[in-house]
Design an enzyme around this catalytic site. Structure first.
Site, PDB file in Angstrom:
ATOM      1  N   PHE A 140       0.859  -1.179   0.000  1.00 12.53           N
ATOM      2  CA  PHE A 140       0.000   0.000   0.000  1.00 12.53           C
ATOM      3  C   PHE A 140       0.895   1.229   0.000  1.00 12.53           C
ATOM      4  O   PHE A 140       1.528   1.553   1.004  1.00 12.53           O
ATOM      5  CB  PHE A 140      -0.931   0.049   1.210  1.00 12.53           C
ATOM      6  CG  PHE A 140      -1.885   1.213   1.162  1.00 12.53           C
ATOM      7  CD1 PHE A 140      -3.080   1.117   0.467  1.00 12.53           C
ATOM      8  CD2 PHE A 140      -1.575   2.424   1.765  1.00 12.53           C
ATOM      9  CE1 PHE A 140      -3.953   2.200   0.382  1.00 12.53           C
ATOM     10  CE2 PHE A 140      -2.430   3.510   1.688  1.00 12.53           C
ATOM     11  CZ  PHE A 140      -3.626   3.395   0.998  1.00 12.53           C
ATOM     12  N   ASP A 226       9.624   2.626   1.504  1.00 12.94           N
ATOM     13  CA  ASP A 226       8.507   3.509   1.830  1.00 12.94           C
ATOM     14  C   ASP A 226       8.341   3.510   3.352  1.00 12.94           C
ATOM     15  O   ASP A 226       7.813   2.567   3.931  1.00 12.94           O
ATOM     16  CB  ASP A 226       7.237   3.010   1.146  1.00 12.94           C
ATOM     17  CG  ASP A 226       6.021   3.884   1.423  1.00 12.94           C
ATOM     18  OD1 ASP A 226       6.084   4.713   2.348  1.00 12.94           O
ATOM     19  OD2 ASP A 226       4.996   3.718   0.726  1.00 12.94           O
ATOM     20  N   LYS A 255       3.640  11.885   6.640  1.00 15.15           N
ATOM     21  CA  LYS A 255       2.824  11.788   7.848  1.00 15.15           C
ATOM     22  C   LYS A 255       3.429  12.496   9.047  1.00 15.15           C
ATOM     23  O   LYS A 255       3.251  13.688   9.220  1.00 15.15           O
ATOM     24  CB  LYS A 255       2.503  10.322   8.137  1.00 15.15           C
ATOM     25  CG  LYS A 255       1.612   9.692   7.057  1.00 15.15           C
ATOM     26  CD  LYS A 255       1.009   8.404   7.477  1.00 15.15           C
ATOM     27  CE  LYS A 255       0.196   7.766   6.367  1.00 15.15           C
ATOM     28  NZ  LYS A 255      -0.990   8.533   5.963  1.00 15.15           N
TER      29      LYS A 255
END
Length: 399
Positions: A140, A226, A255
């Site tokens: 994801f 990632d 984030k």
């Protein structure tokens, strides 16, 4: 207005692209949030790790407000006095020579893809428009059309094609032998999550990341990690890939880089890689703006000054030990790193999340049967003890 009033308005006028719990939050501080009806909840999701530093962290808030008094946005056609300091801070904190700032995590992933492809053409010598980036099952990396095109989750990719499927061969996550079969002369990079968050806090077999690094070096391929969710303290280290002492060629962050105040993301790499991107070839109106840079610097300083990485380790071990102590036939496993915990059940997780909300705990299900517990890293043992009484109560009720 009360909770139901807001829900009715949202359901009527808002796109239904999320299935949120029916809590309407209006205040947040530290690990706690409050809804419009005055009910308080312990946040055990931390906005998917965007608020590692705690909601409305006062140090980041001060930096945000102070910068907003001066200048919030300047075009990258001009320089500003905050972005150079963010570049320097990222270098000092991570050891990478350069960084390229964007806004959302998905934009940073797209930036990594473009950088890897350009490196593949300009440096490795891959034939034009043939570059491939190997990805992993269960991945994801975001929601843009390029990214969902290499997802194996139908909820992400179905109905949004066509896709450039040949550009992103997929190997089995954790299987280095399968990865090797996907490599050819057009392979520019391998992109993986060192821990798969959306997949339910999936930790690869020990030695996998080290083997990926070695395979990439042997085949002149870039290794991309990632770390948008896993990084910046969430997993108990600055980056989750450090559990295997590897150094990816490109690291993607986001984030918690903003502490939840403002969308900030970036890719990290050394000069010989990031220098392949020339002026005019990639950018963003808001990427690297002074407000974003000021917020990101403060967010990074809080991680260091408040020892949040060490807290993630200590509180994560404490939380997981407590969860593993619950006796229930429906609990399959508790797994995690730092304060990133997957609570795996043999039944649907949504009813558990709904009952936990009624008890004052906010968390989120994934892949039907997994609950993610990922509170802000400022959580205390007292907070965890409070939560555990309610978690155990809900588990017993649903047994």
């Amino acid at each position: 207005m009360n909770t139901q009033d807001y829900i009715a308005i949202e359901d009527e006028f808002g796109a239904h692209n999320y299935h949120p719990l029916d809590v309407v939050i209006k205040e947040a501080y530290g690990v706690w949030v409050e809804d419009v009806d005055g009910n308080k909840y312990l946040d055990c999701l931390a906005a998917y790790s965007a608020v590692n530093q705690g909601h409305c962290n006062p140090k980041i808030m001060a930096a945000f407000v102070e910068q907003a008094k001066h200048v919030t946005l300047t075009s990258r056609a001009f320089r500003n006095d905050k972005l150079p300091l963010l570049y320097k801070k990222l270098h000092e904190m991570t050891g990478y020579g350069m960084s390229l700032p964007m806004n959302s995590g998905a934009e940073a992933v797209e930036t990594a893809i473009k950088t890897a492809r350009r490196w593949g053409y300009d440096v490795k010598g891959i034939a034009e428009n043939k570059a491939e980036i190997i990805v992993a099952t269960g991945n994801f990396h975001g929601r843009t059309t390029t990214i969902v095109g290499f997802s194996d989750d139908p909820a992400s990719f179905k109905g949004f094609g066509p896709y450039a499927a040949d550009a992103f061969p997929m190997h089995e996550y954790g299987n280095i032998d399968d990865l090797k079969t996907k490599i050819n002369e057009n392979t520019a990079a391998v992109m993986i999550e060192p821990i798969q968050g959306e997949g339910g806090i999936v930790i690869p077999p020990e030695g996998y990341l080290k083997a990926v690094e070695q395979v990439c070096k042997e085949n002149n391929i870039l290794f991309i990690c990632d770390e948008i969710q896993a990084g910046l303290g969430r997993s108990g280290k600055l980056f989750a890939h450090l559990y295997e002492d590897v150094r990816p060629d490109i690291v993607i962050i986001g984030k918690a880089l903003s502490g939840g105040f403002y969308p900030v993301s970036a890719i990290l790499a050394d000069k010989e890689i990031l220098s392949v991107i020339k002026p005019g070839e990639h950018g963003s109106t808001f990427g690297g703006n002074p407000l974003a840079a000021a917020v990101a610097i403060a967010a990074l300083e809080v991680i260091e000054d408040d020892n949040l990485i060490e807290r993630s380790v200590e509180m994560g071990e404490y939380f997981m030990a407590k969860l593993r102590g619950i006796d229930s036939p429906h609990i399959v496993k508790v797994r995690g790193r730092g304060l990133w915990i997957g609570f795996i059940l043999d039944t649907k997780a949504r009813p558990y999340c709904e009952k936990l909300m009624a008890e004052g705990i906010l968390c989120k299900e994934t892949h039907e049967s997994i609950i993610r517990f990922a509170p802000p890293l400022v959580i205390t043992k007292q907070d965890i003890d409070w939560a555990m009484e309610r978690i155990e109560k809900v588990v017993k009720e649903l047994d």
